[in-house]
Design an enzyme around this catalytic site. Structure first.
Site, PDB file in Angstrom:
ATOM      1  N   ARG A 153      47.435  34.586 -26.917  1.00 26.53           N
ATOM      2  CA  ARG A 153      46.138  33.949 -27.078  1.00 26.53           C
ATOM      3  C   ARG A 153      45.353  34.117 -25.780  1.00 26.53           C
ATOM      4  NH1 ARG A 153      44.450  27.983 -26.431  1.00 26.53           N
ATOM      5  NH2 ARG A 153      42.235  28.377 -26.658  1.00 26.53           N
ATOM      6  N   ASN A 200      37.333  26.863 -27.778  1.00 30.12           N
ATOM      7  CA  ASN A 200      38.416  26.069 -27.228  1.00 30.12           C
ATOM      8  C   ASN A 200      37.843  24.724 -26.799  1.00 30.12           C
ATOM      9  OD1 ASN A 200      41.238  25.839 -25.964  1.00 30.12           O
ATOM     10  ND2 ASN A 200      39.889  25.211 -24.299  1.00 30.12           N
ATOM     11  N   TYR A 215      49.349  18.096 -25.375  1.00 27.39           N
ATOM     12  CA  TYR A 215      50.215  17.939 -24.211  1.00 27.39           C
ATOM     13  C   TYR A 215      50.807  16.543 -24.081  1.00 27.39           C
ATOM     14  CZ  TYR A 215      47.985  22.214 -22.342  1.00 27.39           C
ATOM     15  OH  TYR A 215      47.529  23.488 -22.156  1.00 27.39           O
ATOM     16  N   GLU A 264      48.005  25.379 -27.618  1.00 31.49           N
ATOM     17  CA  GLU A 264      48.456  25.159 -26.239  1.00 31.49           C
ATOM     18  C   GLU A 264      49.433  23.996 -26.202  1.00 31.49           C
ATOM     19  OE1 GLU A 264      45.393  24.399 -23.300  1.00 31.49           O
ATOM     20  OE2 GLU A 264      44.141  26.005 -24.097  1.00 31.49           O
TER      21      GLU A 264
HETATM   22  C1  GBH Z   1      43.419  22.556 -21.719  1.00 29.76           C
HETATM   23  O1  GBH Z   1      42.592  21.506 -21.341  1.00 29.76           O
HETATM   24  C2  GBH Z   1      42.591  23.790 -21.527  1.00 29.76           C
HETATM   25  O2  GBH Z   1      42.258  24.390 -22.759  1.00 29.76           O
HETATM   26  C3  GBH Z   1      43.210  24.798 -20.619  1.00 29.76           C
HETATM   27  O3  GBH Z   1      42.232  25.697 -20.227  1.00 29.76           O
HETATM   28  C4  GBH Z   1      43.889  24.089 -19.463  1.00 29.76           C
HETATM   29  O4  GBH Z   1      44.306  24.971 -18.476  1.00 29.76           O
HETATM   30  C5  GBH Z   1      45.051  23.332 -20.040  1.00 29.76           C
HETATM   31  O5  GBH Z   1      44.622  22.423 -21.015  1.00 29.76           O
HETATM   32  C6  GBH Z   1      45.899  22.595 -19.010  1.00 29.76           C
HETATM   33  O6  GBH Z   1      45.240  21.463 -18.491  1.00 29.76           O
HETATM   34  O7  GBH Z   1      40.933  14.003 -18.023  1.00 29.76           O
HETATM   35  O8  GBH Z   1      39.795  13.076 -16.156  1.00 29.76           O
HETATM   36  O9  GBH Z   1      41.872  14.230 -15.805  1.00 29.76           O
HETATM   37  C7  GBH Z   1      43.145  20.236 -21.434  1.00 29.76           C
HETATM   38  C8  GBH Z   1      42.100  19.132 -21.337  1.00 29.76           C
HETATM   39  C9  GBH Z   1      40.609  17.893 -20.074  1.00 29.76           C
HETATM   40  C10 GBH Z   1      42.780  18.249 -19.205  1.00 29.76           C
HETATM   41  C11 GBH Z   1      40.109  17.547 -18.721  1.00 29.76           C
HETATM   42  C12 GBH Z   1      42.298  17.886 -17.823  1.00 29.76           C
HETATM   43  C13 GBH Z   1      40.651  16.841 -16.529  1.00 29.76           C
HETATM   44  C14 GBH Z   1      39.795  15.651 -16.362  1.00 29.76           C
HETATM   45  N1  GBH Z   1      41.709  18.829 -19.982  1.00 29.76           N
HETATM   46  N2  GBH Z   1      41.157  17.005 -17.887  1.00 29.76           N
HETATM   47  S1  GBH Z   1      40.667  14.139 -16.579  1.00 29.76           S
END
Ligand code: GBH
Length: 498
Positions: A83, A173, A316, A389
């Site tokens: 992906r 995404n 996650y 993911e």
């Molecule tokens: C995914 O985002 C993404 O699609 C990917 O690109 C990324 O690398 C992967 O997960 C791993 O993180 O919530 O205040 O801590 C996941 C969603 C939303 C997680 C924003 C981190 C950071 C701000 N993300 N969050 S906070």
């Protein structure tokens, strides 16, 4: 020494996709090469104070140049799919206001061909957070309905150029994260928000996220319509959307907290999937925010019936939810946050919901995977699902030895337990068609820069050399044990969902 469940008894469908996932901005680098236009993240990451370690994705892990090496790593992993996302500004440096870049098209042709040569199916995301900066300048990108046409124009070019070989398409995404963090908390570009939701005053955190989401939902439906009417029959692929998900548990058994869980789900995922599948926003959202939620025209509604072949989820972690319709709770990046008038926290009475990880909201709670899949199966009439993911972050610290990253037992335990939970959902009737580990190689983790490592392969961020971690060997063995046989075209008839 690899612990984890006795996974050999797990069953996956014959044509199940086992892969790894990535995103253009996080891995490609080469941000000024091949005629690529600047995008929103190129500019944002160069603004002081936006990225935790002051880094950016200019070079990232240089996959633009090292894609053959990375495809070889995938071959070693025995994955049958990859992906990745296409950088919109590499294909259309200025959106529909300029020409098409042949160099850009060429790059993805090369990547796709290299994958197929090794028996790896490309699974392509059209926009993973990024879009040409020109669209921001011209009309404010997602705040304007004009972007729907732009996105359609871009998608059409991709279907035409790559659709003979790409059988799995995702429009977006995590559009829910783009709306929330670009326009509510303001921590992602274009950094718009208003207090008390975020630290800025240039936007309106209470209305803009909903306008943005509305435009993204309609842009998605537009592109699905293009694919279904002009390409799907001939190309035989499938198209969907990928959302950020959390599993939510009520913090107590009291009715208010249970109701708050419903709101949290509505405001994160159902916000997008209800319109795309059933043509309307969740009832409770409408009740709570009223006219701040845009409405769909009759024309829109025709497009919005089952406007997806599959649901993609990035999953996650899980959180507790506590009612805060009446009580206020701290928002933002503190220990609890509020979305959908529901307080969300990972900790109850001092005890975390699962083992904490290097990312603030990421806890290890594998049963959340099965529960979420079961919930989506019931709510969305068993629409096919891809887990687009799932993965485990390590903190990148100068004090740790490389060896400690390579012996990533925690990541193995995490993947093993989540895959076991996923397999249980399949056994109970969930129509899950694939699983993608985030990520193939350590990469640029958005606002956290290079401070987190999600890769199955360790990357030395100076030399960019890749080295397999224990989890890479473990994933290969897992795949071999549960080997899927990939046919040329998806075996399932996706048309039944159109
Ligand atoms: C995914 O985002 C993404 O699609 C990917 O690109 C990324 O690398 C992967 O997960 C791993 O993180 O919530 O205040 O801590 C996941 C969603 C939303 C997680 C924003 C981190 C950071 C701000 N993300 N969050 S906070």
């Amino acid at each position: 020494c690899i612990s984890g469940a006795a996974t050999s008894s797990l069953r996956f469908p014959d044509d199940f996709l086992f892969g790894t996932a990535s995103a253009a901005y996080q891995v490609e680098g080469a941000f000024l090469e091949g005629g690529k236009g600047l995008n929103n993240w190129d500019v944002f990451s160069h603004e002081p104070g936006k990225i935790l370690d002051g880094s950016n994705g200019d070079v990232a892990v240089d996959q633009y140049h090292r894609y053959l090496e990375d495809v070889d790593l995938m071959k070693d992993l025995e994955v049958n799919s990859y992906r990745f996302s296409i950088s919109w500004a590499r294909i259309l440096p200025e959106g529909r206001f300029g020409g098409i870049s042949a160099t850009g098209i060429n790059h993805y042709n090369n990547l796709i061909d290299a994958l197929l040569l090794k028996g790896i199916q490309p699974f392509v995301t059209l926009s993973h957070y990024d879009f040409p900066l020109e669209l921001e300048k011209r009309y404010g990108s997602w705040l304007s309905s004009e972007i729907q046409e732009d996105f359609g124009y871009y998608a059409d070019i991709c279907f035409k150029a790559f659709g003979d070989r790409v059988k799995y398409w995702a429009t977006f995404n995590e559009p829910n994260i783009v709306a929330m963090h670009g326009y509510r908390t303001g921590i992602y570009p274009p950094s718009r928000c208003s207090r008390p939701f975020g630290n800025c005053t240039n936007g309106d955190s209470e209305t803009e996220p909903f306008i943005v989401a509305h435009n993204m939902i309609l842009a998605h439906a537009h592109v699905v319509h293009i694919y279904r009417t002009e390409y799907q029959q001939e190309q035989g692929g499938t198209i969907g959307i990928i959302l950020n998900t959390m599993w939510f548990e009520p913090i107590s058994n009291c009715a208010q907290d249970i109701a708050a869980v419903e709101r949290a789900r509505d405001f994160l995922v159902n916000w997008f999937l209800d319109p795309i599948i059933y043509g309307k926003y969740p009832e409770k959202m409408r009740k709570l925010i009223g006219s701040k939620l845009p409405t769909f025209s009759r024309n829109d509604l025709r497009r919005l019936h089952k406007a997806t072949d599959f649901i993609g989820i990035n999953h996650y972690s899980s959180l507790y939810v506590k009612d805060c319709l009446l009580t206020s709770c701290q928002s933002g990046m503190g220990s609890s946050r509020s979305e959908g008038f529901a307080c969300q926290t990972g900790i109850r009475d001092g005890v975390p919901i699962g083992e904490p990880t290097a990312m603030e909201w990421y806890y290890v709670y594998p049963q959340g995977m099965e529960r979420l899949l079961t919930y989506l199966k019931e709510r969305y009439d068993n629409t096919p699902i891809f887990v687009a993911e799932n993965g485990y972050p390590d903190e990148n610290s100068p004090h740790r030895s490389i060896e400690s990253y390579l012996q990533d037992v925690k990541r193995v335990e995490y993947m093993s337990s989540y895959l076991e939970s996923l397999a249980r959902a399949i056994r109970n009737g969930s129509d899950v068609r694939g699983y993608f580990v985030w990520s193939l190689v350590d990469n640029f983790e958005w606002i956290f820069g290079f401070t987190k490592r999600f890769g199955l392969f360790y990357v030395d961020f100076t030399t960019l050399k890749r080295t397999p971690k224990l989890s890479a060997f473990w994933y290969r063995d897992f795949i071999v044990k549960h080997k899927a046989v990939i046919s040329e075209k998806p075996k399932h008839d996706y048309k039944q969902y159109s």
